[in-house]
Design a protein around this motif. Structure first.
Motif, mmCIF file in Angstrom:
data_model
loop_
_atom_site.group_PDB
_atom_site.id
_atom_site.type_symbol
_atom_site.label_atom_id
_atom_site.label_comp_id
_atom_site.label_asym_id
_atom_site.label_seq_id
_atom_site.Cartn_x
_atom_site.Cartn_y
_atom_site.Cartn_z
ATOM 1 N N VAL A 64 3.736 -30.350 20.424
ATOM 2 C CA VAL A 64 4.146 -30.727 19.076
ATOM 3 C C VAL A 64 5.277 -29.802 18.631
ATOM 4 N N CYS A 65 6.332 -30.409 18.073
ATOM 5 C CA CYS A 65 7.480 -29.654 17.573
ATOM 6 C C CYS A 65 7.684 -29.959 16.103
ATOM 7 N N LEU A 66 8.093 -28.956 15.358
ATOM 8 C CA LEU A 66 8.521 -29.136 13.980
ATOM 9 C C LEU A 66 9.977 -29.553 14.018
ATOM 10 N N ILE A 67 10.324 -30.606 13.280
ATOM 11 C CA ILE A 67 11.713 -31.068 13.227
ATOM 12 C C ILE A 67 12.403 -30.326 12.089
ATOM 13 N N VAL B 120 14.448 -28.402 16.969
ATOM 14 C CA VAL B 120 12.992 -28.503 16.997
ATOM 15 C C VAL B 120 12.418 -27.142 17.331
ATOM 16 N N GLN B 121 11.250 -26.865 16.761
ATOM 17 C CA GLN B 121 10.565 -25.610 17.027
ATOM 18 C C GLN B 121 9.211 -25.949 17.631
ATOM 19 N N LEU B 122 8.987 -25.503 18.854
ATOM 20 C CA LEU B 122 7.724 -25.758 19.548
ATOM 21 C C LEU B 122 6.617 -24.996 18.829
ATOM 22 N N LEU B 123 5.505 -25.676 18.553
ATOM 23 C CA LEU B 123 4.393 -25.058 17.824
ATOM 24 C C LEU B 123 3.284 -24.643 18.784
ATOM 25 N N ARG B 124 2.584 -23.584 18.414
ATOM 26 C CA ARG B 124 1.450 -23.105 19.198
ATOM 27 C C ARG B 124 0.218 -23.953 18.864
ATOM 28 N N PRO B 125 -0.723 -24.076 19.801
ATOM 29 C CA PRO B 125 -1.938 -24.856 19.532
ATOM 30 C C PRO B 125 -2.778 -24.305 18.374
ATOM 31 N N THR B 126 -2.608 -23.035 18.040
ATOM 32 C CA THR B 126 -3.391 -22.433 16.956
ATOM 33 C C THR B 126 -2.825 -22.746 15.570
ATOM 34 N N GLU B 127 -1.618 -23.304 15.505
ATOM 35 C CA GLU B 127 -0.986 -23.594 14.221
ATOM 36 C C GLU B 127 -1.471 -24.921 13.659
ATOM 37 N N SER B 128 -1.198 -25.136 12.377
ATOM 38 C CA SER B 128 -1.572 -26.381 11.711
ATOM 39 C C SER B 128 -0.326 -27.109 11.238
ATOM 40 N N LEU B 129 -0.411 -28.428 11.190
ATOM 41 C CA LEU B 129 0.682 -29.244 10.682
ATOM 42 C C LEU B 129 0.534 -29.332 9.167
ATOM 43 N N ALA B 130 1.624 -29.122 8.447
ATOM 44 C CA ALA B 130 1.592 -29.098 6.990
ATOM 45 C C ALA B 130 2.092 -30.414 6.406
ATOM 46 N N LEU B 131 1.538 -30.779 5.278
ATOM 47 C CA LEU B 131 1.971 -31.978 4.579
ATOM 48 C C LEU B 131 3.417 -31.833 4.135
ATOM 49 N N GLY B 132 4.156 -32.940 4.149
ATOM 50 C CA GLY B 132 5.544 -32.931 3.702
ATOM 51 C C GLY B 132 6.547 -32.599 4.788
ATOM 52 N N HIS B 133 6.094 -32.345 6.010
ATOM 53 C CA HIS B 133 6.994 -32.020 7.114
ATOM 54 C C HIS B 133 6.979 -33.128 8.161
ATOM 55 N N ALA B 134 8.013 -33.134 8.997
ATOM 56 C CA ALA B 134 8.103 -34.105 10.089
ATOM 57 C C ALA B 134 7.934 -33.362 11.408
ATOM 58 N N TYR B 135 7.191 -33.969 12.318
ATOM 59 C CA TYR B 135 6.901 -33.374 13.617
ATOM 60 C C TYR B 135 7.210 -34.395 14.700
ATOM 61 N N ARG B 136 7.395 -33.916 15.902
ATOM 62 C CA ARG B 136 7.704 -34.797 17.036
ATOM 63 C C ARG B 136 6.838 -34.396 18.220
ATOM 64 N N LEU B 137 6.308 -35.391 18.911
ATOM 65 C CA LEU B 137 5.603 -35.155 20.168
ATOM 66 C C LEU B 137 6.634 -35.144 21.284
ATOM 67 N N ILE B 138 6.570 -34.151 22.156
ATOM 68 C CA ILE B 138 7.446 -34.141 23.322
ATOM 69 C C ILE B 138 6.578 -33.930 24.557
ATOM 70 N N THR B 139 7.012 -34.487 25.653
ATOM 71 C CA THR B 139 6.229 -34.391 26.881
ATOM 72 C C THR B 139 6.366 -33.006 27.494
ATOM 73 N N SER B 140 5.402 -32.650 28.316
ATOM 74 C CA SER B 140 5.447 -31.355 28.991
ATOM 75 C C SER B 140 6.639 -31.288 29.941
ATOM 76 N N GLN B 141 7.063 -32.445 30.500
ATOM 77 C CA GLN B 141 8.232 -32.463 31.379
ATOM 78 C C GLN B 141 9.498 -32.082 30.596
ATOM 79 N N GLU B 142 9.614 -32.562 29.353
ATOM 80 C CA GLU B 142 10.776 -32.218 28.525
ATOM 81 C C GLU B 142 10.800 -30.732 28.213
ATOM 82 N N VAL B 143 9.627 -30.164 27.942
ATOM 83 C CA VAL B 143 9.541 -28.729 27.661
ATOM 84 C C VAL B 143 9.987 -27.930 28.871
#
Length: 134
Positions: free
Chosen positions: A42-45, A76-99
């Motif tokens: 998950v990335c923050l846009i 985009v900023q790659l997020l850690r699994p321990t972080e939470s997604l906040a309301l009002g923001h846009a996020y993008r799923l990217i594949t592990s191959q892209e990373v």
């Protein structure tokens, strides 16, 4: 009558690689999203500022405009699994191959920069007629 903009601001948007968009109306952790979509990160846009957009090479802008009209450049900023997604923001799923591809490109760019810096140092030493160890 209600205020529609308030409802949209109270949602978080998750964009899939294929273009599908999910909206969530409460905070959710990155690890929950990653468990729902294995093999994805998950990335923050982050939209670029006007100053950052001015620094984008013209060739990149021209190529993007050929394919899509009105392209907005983002980071985009790659997020850690321990972080939470906040309301009002846009996020993008990217594949592990892209990373992995981006990480390889960054490593390659870093190696090229180091090599170029070393070549400049060697040229300066040669100009001063200093013997260079091989």
């Amino acid at each position: 009558m209600g205020n529609c903009q308030t409802i949209n601001a109270a949602a978080l948007v998750l964009q899939h690689p294929g273009g599908k968009i999910d909206r969530y109306y409460s905070s959710i952790s990155v690890s929950e999203i990653m468990s729902m979509y294995p093999g994805h990160y998950v990335c923050l846009i982050i939209p670029l500022t006007e100053e950052e957009e001015k620094n984008i090479p013209a060739t990149v802008k021209r190529d993007e405009k050929k394919h899509k009209k009105g392209v907005r450049f983002t980071r985009v900023q790659l997020l850690r699994p321990t972080e939470s997604l906040a309301l009002g923001h846009a996020y993008r799923l990217i594949t592990s191959q892209e990373v992995m591809k981006v990480l390889r490109e960054k490593k390659c760019a870093k190696t090229k920069k180091h090599h170029a810096d070393a070549m400049i140092t060697v040229k300066k030493l040669l100009e001063k007629n200093v013997p260079v160890d091989s």
